[in-house]
Design a protein around this motif. Structure first.
Motif, mmCIF file in Angstrom:
data_model
loop_
_atom_site.group_PDB
_atom_site.id
_atom_site.type_symbol
_atom_site.label_atom_id
_atom_site.label_comp_id
_atom_site.label_asym_id
_atom_site.label_seq_id
_atom_site.Cartn_x
_atom_site.Cartn_y
_atom_site.Cartn_z
ATOM 1 N N GLU A 15 1.034 -1.093 0.016
ATOM 2 C CA GLU A 15 -0.217 0.015 0.168
ATOM 3 C C GLU A 15 0.862 1.152 0.113
ATOM 4 O O GLU A 15 0.468 2.226 -0.680
ATOM 5 N N GLU A 16 1.861 1.184 0.779
ATOM 6 C CA GLU A 16 2.799 2.556 0.722
ATOM 7 C C GLU A 16 3.562 2.508 -0.397
ATOM 8 O O GLU A 16 3.514 3.799 -1.042
ATOM 9 N N ALA A 17 4.027 1.328 -1.135
ATOM 10 C CA ALA A 17 4.675 1.557 -2.448
ATOM 11 C C ALA A 17 3.622 2.194 -3.518
ATOM 12 O O ALA A 17 4.201 3.257 -4.437
ATOM 13 N N ASP A 18 2.380 1.619 -3.318
ATOM 14 C CA ASP A 18 1.538 2.071 -4.508
ATOM 15 C C ASP A 18 1.315 3.710 -4.310
ATOM 16 O O ASP A 18 1.064 4.335 -5.224
ATOM 17 N N ALA A 19 1.182 3.942 -2.886
ATOM 18 C CA ALA A 19 0.789 5.421 -2.828
ATOM 19 C C ALA A 19 1.610 6.262 -3.186
ATOM 20 O O ALA A 19 1.811 7.434 -3.821
ATOM 21 N N THR A 20 3.119 5.743 -2.950
ATOM 22 C CA THR A 20 4.298 6.734 -3.376
ATOM 23 C C THR A 20 4.406 6.843 -4.804
ATOM 24 O O THR A 20 4.575 8.025 -5.266
ATOM 25 N N ALA A 21 4.316 5.611 -5.489
ATOM 26 C CA ALA A 21 4.406 5.836 -6.977
ATOM 27 C C ALA A 21 3.329 6.787 -7.617
ATOM 28 O O ALA A 21 3.505 7.269 -8.484
ATOM 29 N N ALA A 22 1.968 6.562 -7.167
ATOM 30 C CA ALA A 22 1.055 7.349 -7.716
ATOM 31 C C ALA A 22 1.141 8.923 -7.507
ATOM 32 O O ALA A 22 0.935 9.679 -8.073
ATOM 33 N N ARG A 23 1.635 9.106 -6.214
ATOM 34 C CA ARG A 23 1.759 10.449 -5.969
ATOM 35 C C ARG A 23 2.820 11.349 -6.689
ATOM 36 O O ARG A 23 2.783 12.066 -7.486
ATOM 37 N N ARG A 24 4.033 10.376 -7.091
ATOM 38 C CA ARG A 24 5.062 10.960 -7.673
ATOM 39 C C ARG A 24 4.515 10.834 -9.380
ATOM 40 O O ARG A 24 4.977 12.074 -9.976
ATOM 41 N N LEU A 25 3.935 10.103 -9.651
ATOM 42 C CA LEU A 25 3.674 10.084 -11.167
ATOM 43 C C LEU A 25 2.417 10.928 -11.416
ATOM 44 O O LEU A 25 2.388 11.722 -12.543
ATOM 45 N N GLY A 26 1.615 11.270 -10.535
ATOM 46 C CA GLY A 26 0.825 12.351 -10.451
ATOM 47 C C GLY A 26 1.253 13.867 -10.619
ATOM 48 O O GLY A 26 0.807 14.464 -11.521
ATOM 49 N N THR A 27 2.355 13.956 -9.882
ATOM 50 C CA THR A 27 3.066 15.242 -9.860
ATOM 51 C C THR A 27 3.732 15.301 -11.313
ATOM 52 O O THR A 27 3.811 16.463 -12.043
#
Length: 291
Positions: A113-125
């Motif tokens: 869950e942490e890896a998913d959220a980190t990746a999504a946050r960075r890709l969104g930016t």
């Protein structure tokens, strides 16, 4: 369907030699491994980038993608990862490449869950910078997010047109996912497909296509349903998801091979003989054909 090969199997090969291989064997384009040791990388000056772009144009070969090494799910500072992606996007823009490849790279000390959220946050930016550059960021099915289902845990929350998927057929198969299921998961987001074959799950050194264990026929079958029609219908919506164009005249649904894999040329003849064996020449993990 257009065909390209990746320079990951030709580490450090000068650009003129890369272009000679592409033209001699009938490839439409090249996926450029953008490691600092390569002749084309984000450290190039504006003049060097212009020279590289001109060389591709003169050879009649397209740059399919800049294959970077940013790890979007990795622990650490967001700003550093986004800056790395921005550098890759700038290089792709200057070369006229439609795609930038990034890895998931989640750490073993993270929860999924942490890896998913980190990746999504960075890709969104990073997606906003990708919009400005006119380049799509593609998350490869790899390492911590090996399957299409894994990748969708990131791509779904991002929900941005400039962020999509790169299907590496080896990793999804090693992850236990069938091609039809991978395609069903990634289809709304799919940029292109990396095609290779391997001797066994324990030996991932590339072998000639069809000589190994990967279900390449099934991959071709599911992809041919989408690229078998001529013309480009542009973007559509399905289930609320915005789909990228599906057009055999552009790079959507393109396939990337390694020269060491002896893929078929667009004219149906065998290609890659000149580069056969080169795919295993890369040092470290690249020797396994997965970098």
């Amino acid at each position: 369907m257009k065909l390209a090969f990746s320079t990951l199997g030709l580490p450090g090969l000068p650009l003129p030699d890369v272009l000679r291989l592409a033209t001699a064997h009938g490839y439409h384009g090249v996926e450029l491994r953008a490691h600092p040791e390569e002749p084309v990388n984000p450290g190039l000056s504006p003049a060097e980038r212009a020279d590289a772009a001109a060389a591709f144009k003169a050879a009649g070969v397209e740059v399919l993608a800049v294959a970077g090494y940013a790890r979007v799910a990795a622990p650490g500072d967001d700003d550093a990862v986004v800056a790395e992606i921005r550098d890759l996007l700038g290089l792709a823009r200057d070369l006229g490449a439609p795609y930038v490849r990034v890895f998931p790279g989640g750490g073993t000390d993270q929860s999924p869950e942490e890896a998913d959220a980190t990746a999504a946050r960075r890709l969104g930016t990073a997606a906003e910078y990708a919009t400005d550059a006119g380049v799509r960021i593609l998350l490869e099915t790899h390492d911590s997010h090996r399957t299409g289902a894994d990748a969708m845990r990131v791509l779904g929350p991002v929900g941005h047109r400039q962020v999509g998927a790169l299907w590496d057929v080896m990793h999804t198969w090693l992850g236990g996912e069938q091609p039809v299921d991978t395609y069903a998961a990634l289809s709304p987001h799919l940029g292109y497909v990396q095609v290779k074959d391997i001797a066994s799950p324990d030996d991932t050194t590339p072998v000639p296509l069809g000589a190994g264990v990967l279900p390449l026929g099934e991959c071709v079958e599911v992809l041919s349903r989408e690229v078998g029609t001529a013309g480009c219908a542009g973007s559509t919506r399905s289930g609320g998801t915005r789909r990228p164009p599906r057009c055999p005249a552009c790079w959507t649904r393109a396939a990337v091979t390694s020269p060491g894999c002896s893929a078929s040329r667009p004219d149906g003849r065998r290609a890659g003989a000149a580069g056969r064996g080169r795919a295993s020449a890369a040092p470290g993990p690249a020797a396994a054909g997965c970098r």
